[in-house]
Design an enzyme around this catalytic site. Structure first.
Site, PDB file in Angstrom:
ATOM      1  N   GLU A 261      -3.121  48.537 -43.978  1.00  0.00           N
ATOM      2  CA  GLU A 261      -2.828  47.255 -43.329  1.00  0.00           C
ATOM      3  C   GLU A 261      -3.995  46.315 -43.548  1.00  0.00           C
ATOM      4  OE1 GLU A 261      -1.806  47.279 -39.129  1.00  0.00           O
ATOM      5  OE2 GLU A 261      -0.529  49.039 -39.395  1.00  0.00           O
TER       6      GLU A 261
ATOM      7  N   GLU B 277      -3.347  54.498 -36.486  1.00  0.00           N
ATOM      8  CA  GLU B 277      -4.357  54.021 -35.536  1.00  0.00           C
ATOM      9  C   GLU B 277      -4.397  54.835 -34.235  1.00  0.00           C
ATOM     10  OE1 GLU B 277      -4.039  49.814 -34.876  1.00  0.00           O
ATOM     11  OE2 GLU B 277      -3.878  49.336 -36.991  1.00  0.00           O
TER      12      GLU B 277
HETATM   13  O1  IFM Z   1       0.645  44.738 -35.318  1.00  0.00           O
HETATM   14  C1  IFM Z   1      -0.417  45.634 -35.381  1.00  0.00           C
HETATM   15  C2  IFM Z   1       0.043  46.959 -35.930  1.00  0.00           C
HETATM   16  O2  IFM Z   1       1.056  47.502 -35.165  1.00  0.00           O
HETATM   17  C3  IFM Z   1      -1.107  47.936 -35.983  1.00  0.00           C
HETATM   18  N1  IFM Z   1      -2.249  47.375 -36.630  1.00  0.00           N
HETATM   19  C4  IFM Z   1      -2.683  46.068 -36.223  1.00  0.00           C
HETATM   20  C5  IFM Z   1      -1.524  45.106 -36.269  1.00  0.00           C
HETATM   21  C6  IFM Z   1      -1.976  43.706 -35.870  1.00  0.00           C
HETATM   22  O3  IFM Z   1      -2.499  43.682 -34.594  1.00  0.00           O
END
Ligand code: IFM
Length: 473
Positions: free
Chosen positions: A374, A188
């Site tokens: 994710e 990210e």
């Molecule tokens: O916890 C975060 C993660 O570190 C990166 N992506 C989003 C998740 C939830 O906010």
């Protein structure tokens, strides 16, 4: 006229949402990767052990008011000491893969020069333990914990940090590449650049306005520099990718102002990352998003950034409803209209996930295979302590809906090769501290007791059913 986008511009009626949808009768392709994910700073703790040096998150979270609960990532889940228990949980869950990140300041404390053997050994032991249990390690090299020593030289605003990252990536590939095939350069970069250097909500807490674009570019450059280094050290069997957090964007109304705001927000959130990585160019509306930006782009940078990938990692959580406003890119994000999960702002709107996947395919010919690195839901309402499994039915419903959407996208011919649920454990959720819980496993942060939730049992049973269906085939 900007045509390429992953945005949904039209104002929409509430999205139909089938509460009956279930994935139990869906068979994902043989060999599809199912996993779960974590990141180093959110779970490890032990921030001053075995030679680890401070990261920007240690510095930032020590400043009063930066983390809502006053916590830091120490001890978080104390995973640095309790990792055997966590690997056993992964095994019980039945995942075929586990995505974790390496804490750069643990393995190369100042972000430069020789590796710290004790730090590397920690990850080496973890990798061995995973492989012994038949779980494939997926390594993320950068999940936001920059060595403070590099921030002291400007952090991601300094072009040299990109070169330091490529050096670190190569060193880790040398140490773990005999056992790890799957490598993600950055997690990210949008959040690192904008929350870290534009809005200041995350470490290092800079508020540089359009100056943050230098961080964006240097993060992307670090990825571009690291890819050939990883390939050279790992050989042809390596799988190398980047993880981008992408959102479906919906304009709050039909007004031109809101439509334009949605387009700019889409550029700021999505296309400033997808266009360089997948096309080798910044979006044409970059001037509208960062009008006063510095120009850190040098000849040859974009060719590096667009190096072919083995997969594109996508983190997907919730759509964004956008109106014209005073926020970055002249846009404000409003609460999503339908199916809020709780007051954290997450919406259970899996259809927007499917639309995003389809628009990526349409907008980027030659798109590499996709991996959902994710997906999950954060809940503020879960208790700090528990005597037994928490009935997190909202999380189960969310996961079910998003997996069903994924299965539909695969059936439509989109090349999606894996899915990682965020997260294995409740953990340190950055500026929210431990007040927001994402885990399949509840963590009592006082006792460090781990208690699998109903979602853990659901995902375990879903994975068992997938295996059984393939065994019968
Ligand atoms: O916890 C975060 C993660 O570190 C990166 N992506 C989003 C998740 C939830 O906010």
């Amino acid at each position: 006229m900007i045509t390429a986008s992953v945005v949904i511009y039209a104002r929409r009626d509430p999205i139909p949402h089938s509460r009956e949808s279930t994935v139990s009768n869906v068979v994902f392709p043989a060999g599809f990767t199912f996993g779960t994910a974590t990141s180093a700073y959110q779970i490890e703790g032990a921030v001053a052990e075995d030679g680890r040096a401070p990261s920007i998150w240690d510095t930032f979270s020590a400043i009063p008011g930066k983390v809502a609960t006053g916590e830091s990532g120490d001890p978080a889940c104390d995973h640095y000491h309790r990792w055997p228990e966590d690997v056993a949980l992964l095994s019980e869950l039945g995942v075929s893969a586990y995505r974790f990140s390496i804490a750069w300041p643990r393995v190369q404390p100042t972000g430069d020069g020789a590796l710290n053997p004790a730090g590397v050994d920690f990850y080496s032991r973890l990798v061995d333990a995973l492989l012994e249990r038949g779980i494939t390690p997926w390594v993320t090299l950068y999940h936001w914990d920059l060595p403070q020593a590099l921030q002291d030289k400007g952090g991601w605003i300094n072009r040299d940090t990109a070169y330091r990252f490529a050096e670190y990536a190569g060193l880790m590939a040398e140490r773990l590449g005999d056992r790890v095939r799957h490598w993600i350069t950055l997690n990210e970069p949008f959040v690192s650049a904008t929350a870290g250097y534009q809005t200041g909500r995350h470490a290092p807490g800079e508020r540089l306005g359009d100056g943050a674009f230098a961080a964006t570019h240097h993060l992307l450059l670090s990825h571009g520099l690291a890819v050939p280094v990883l390939r050279e050290r790992l050989g042809s069997s390596a799988q190398v990718g980047i993880t981008l957090d992408l959102s479906g964007v919906v304009a709050a109304s039909d007004s031109t102002a809101d439509q334009e705001a949605a387009r700019r927000y889409d550029a700021w959130k999505n296309r400033i990352y997808t266009d360089p990585v997948l096309r080798g160019e910044y979006p044409k509306d970059l001037d509208e998003v960062f009008p006063q930006r510095p120009d850190p782009v040098r000849d040859g940078d974009l060719e590096l950034i667009a190096a072919p990938l083995d997969f594109l990692g996508i983190n997907y959580y919730t759509p964004k409803l956008v109106a014209a406003g005073d926020g970055p890119a002249g846009a404000d994000v409003l609460p999503w209209r339908d199916h809020p999960v709780d007051d954290m702002g997450f919406a259970d709107a899996p259809e927007t996930f499917g639309e995003l996947l389809r628009r990526l395919v349409a907008d980027y010919p030659g798109l590499p295979p996709l991996v959902i690195t994710e997906n999950g839901v954060g809940l503020r309402s879960e208790p700090a302590t528990t005597d037994g499994p928490i009935a997190d039915t909202a999380r189960v419903r969310y996961l079910e809906g998003h997996l069903r959407t994924l299965a539909d996208a695969i059936a439509d011919g989109i090349d999606i090769q894996g899915y990682f649920c965020w997260s294995l454990l409740d953990n340190f959720e950055w500026a929210h501290g431990t007040a927001v819980r994402f885990g399949l496993v509840h963590v009592d942060f006082t006792t460090q007791r781990r208690t699998p939730k109903a979602s853990f049992a659901w995902y375990r049973d879903f994975l068992r059913a997938q295996r059984a269906q393939h065994a019968d085939a």
